[in-house]
Design a protein around this motif. Sequence first.
Motif, PDB file in Angstrom:
ATOM      1  N   ALA A   1     121.533 -22.124  -6.740  1.00 15.82           N
ATOM      2  CA  ALA A   1     121.916 -21.453  -5.500  1.00 15.82           C
ATOM      3  C   ALA A   1     123.429 -21.479  -5.383  1.00 15.82           C
ATOM      4  CB  ALA A   1     121.276 -22.133  -4.300  1.00 15.82           C
ATOM      5  N   PHE A   2     123.971 -20.376  -4.901  1.00 12.41           N
ATOM      6  CA  PHE A   2     125.406 -20.271  -4.656  1.00 12.41           C
ATOM      7  C   PHE A   2     125.560 -19.924  -3.174  1.00 12.41           C
ATOM      8  CE2 PHE A   2     129.229 -17.623  -4.249  1.00 12.41           C
ATOM      9  CZ  PHE A   2     130.184 -18.466  -4.779  1.00 12.41           C
TER      10      PHE A   2
ATOM     11  N   TYR B   1     120.766 -26.770  -9.092  1.00 11.03           N
ATOM     12  CA  TYR B   1     122.040 -27.112  -8.451  1.00 11.03           C
ATOM     13  C   TYR B   1     122.279 -26.206  -7.263  1.00 11.03           C
ATOM     14  CZ  TYR B   1     123.501 -29.794 -12.587  1.00 11.03           C
ATOM     15  OH  TYR B   1     123.589 -30.714 -13.610  1.00 11.03           O
ATOM     16  N   VAL B   2     122.982 -26.744  -6.279  1.00 10.59           N
ATOM     17  CA  VAL B   2     123.568 -25.936  -5.219  1.00 10.59           C
ATOM     18  C   VAL B   2     125.078 -25.964  -5.441  1.00 10.59           C
ATOM     19  CG1 VAL B   2     123.997 -25.696  -2.748  1.00 10.59           C
ATOM     20  CG2 VAL B   2     121.735 -26.405  -3.557  1.00 10.59           C
TER      21      VAL B   2
ATOM     22  N   ASN C   1     121.921 -32.362  -6.006  1.00  8.84           N
ATOM     23  CA  ASN C   1     122.844 -31.840  -7.009  1.00  8.84           C
ATOM     24  C   ASN C   1     123.714 -30.756  -6.381  1.00  8.84           C
ATOM     25  OD1 ASN C   1     121.769 -33.491  -9.066  1.00  8.84           O
ATOM     26  ND2 ASN C   1     120.127 -32.021  -9.444  1.00  8.84           N
ATOM     27  N   VAL C   2     124.758 -31.190  -5.690  1.00 11.04           N
ATOM     28  CA  VAL C   2     125.627 -30.276  -4.946  1.00 11.04           C
ATOM     29  C   VAL C   2     127.029 -30.314  -5.539  1.00 11.04           C
ATOM     30  CG1 VAL C   2     126.577 -29.656  -2.696  1.00 11.04           C
ATOM     31  CG2 VAL C   2     124.289 -30.674  -2.845  1.00 11.04           C
ATOM     32  N   ILE C   3     127.552 -29.151  -5.861  1.00 12.99           N
ATOM     33  CA  ILE C   3     128.931 -29.032  -6.329  1.00 12.99           C
ATOM     34  C   ILE C   3     129.724 -28.333  -5.230  1.00 12.99           C
ATOM     35  CG2 ILE C   3     130.463 -27.944  -8.013  1.00 12.99           C
ATOM     36  CD1 ILE C   3     128.311 -28.323 -10.094  1.00 12.99           C
TER      37      ILE C   3
ATOM     38  N   GLY D   1     135.232 -25.444 -13.565  1.00 14.76           N
ATOM     39  CA  GLY D   1     134.789 -25.441 -14.953  1.00 14.76           C
ATOM     40  C   GLY D   1     133.353 -25.902 -15.089  1.00 14.76           C
ATOM     41  N   GLU D   2     133.015 -26.966 -14.394  1.00 14.37           N
ATOM     42  CA  GLU D   2     131.639 -27.488 -14.411  1.00 14.37           C
ATOM     43  C   GLU D   2     130.672 -26.453 -13.845  1.00 14.37           C
ATOM     44  OE1 GLU D   2     129.111 -31.211 -12.421  1.00 14.37           O
ATOM     45  OE2 GLU D   2     131.268 -30.998 -12.042  1.00 14.37           O
ATOM     46  N   ALA D   3     131.061 -25.802 -12.748  1.00 11.59           N
ATOM     47  CA  ALA D   3     130.194 -24.803 -12.119  1.00 11.59           C
ATOM     48  C   ALA D   3     129.972 -23.606 -13.035  1.00 11.59           C
ATOM     49  CB  ALA D   3     130.802 -24.356 -10.795  1.00 11.59           C
TER      50      ALA D   3
END
Length: 246
Positions: free
Chosen positions: A15-16, A91-92, A108-110, A167-169
């Motif tokens: 999800a973004f 991931y969110v 799992n939130v970035i 970068g991770e995203a």
Amino acid sequence: MELAELLLTSTHGIAFTGAGISTPSGIPDFRGPQGLWKKYPQELSSASYLKSDPRGFWEFYAFRLRAMDSVSPNPAHYALAELERMGLIKYVITQNIDGLHQDAGSRNVIELHGTSRRFYCEECGRQFERREVLEKVQSGELPPRCQCGGLIRPAVVLFDEPVHRIGEALTIAQESDLVLVVGSSLTVYPANLIPQVVKENGGRLVIINMEETPLDHVADLVIRERVEEVLPKTVKRVKEIVGLSN
């Protein structure tokens, strides 16, 4: 294919999320019809303004800080957390700084733009929690200062600063076969690269947003409904399909 089926047929969905997922919780968005940047210049939230006029920056930021102090997750946040628990969202990746995804149970939130829940001293690096800083501000300490005399600032990405963890995203996006864009105008670079990368690598793109976005024309599904209604209904539908409904 409906959203529930897209989720169930994906193997690495993400999800973004943007400001539109938090407006039902009472946090103003930025670029909508009643958005924050329609009322105030963006420069008030820039690193250069913080440096040139710390008091002016904090007079503006204190307003945002108070607005986020008493908010709670809404059904859209809880629905994404439930989809993560079911293994359908890995991931969110969020543009938001409010921490409501974590409050709702997402693990799992970035946070691409940092968080409004932590602050630090620019001089000595000491960390502060939001409550500490809010107490300083409410007592009239503008700008708030550390014990060392240094300026306290929010642990967020201000205008003219680099995005966190991009970068991770982007790596996660390359590995994903489905992205749900929830409440984002998709106009902020480089965060808006996330859904583009998923689509360019053969994944499916779903956009849930009340306003048009620049990627609507390439999306596999566009839903113009309230996120706090769409996502809980989707969770319910997923459970019906897999036989988990009550």
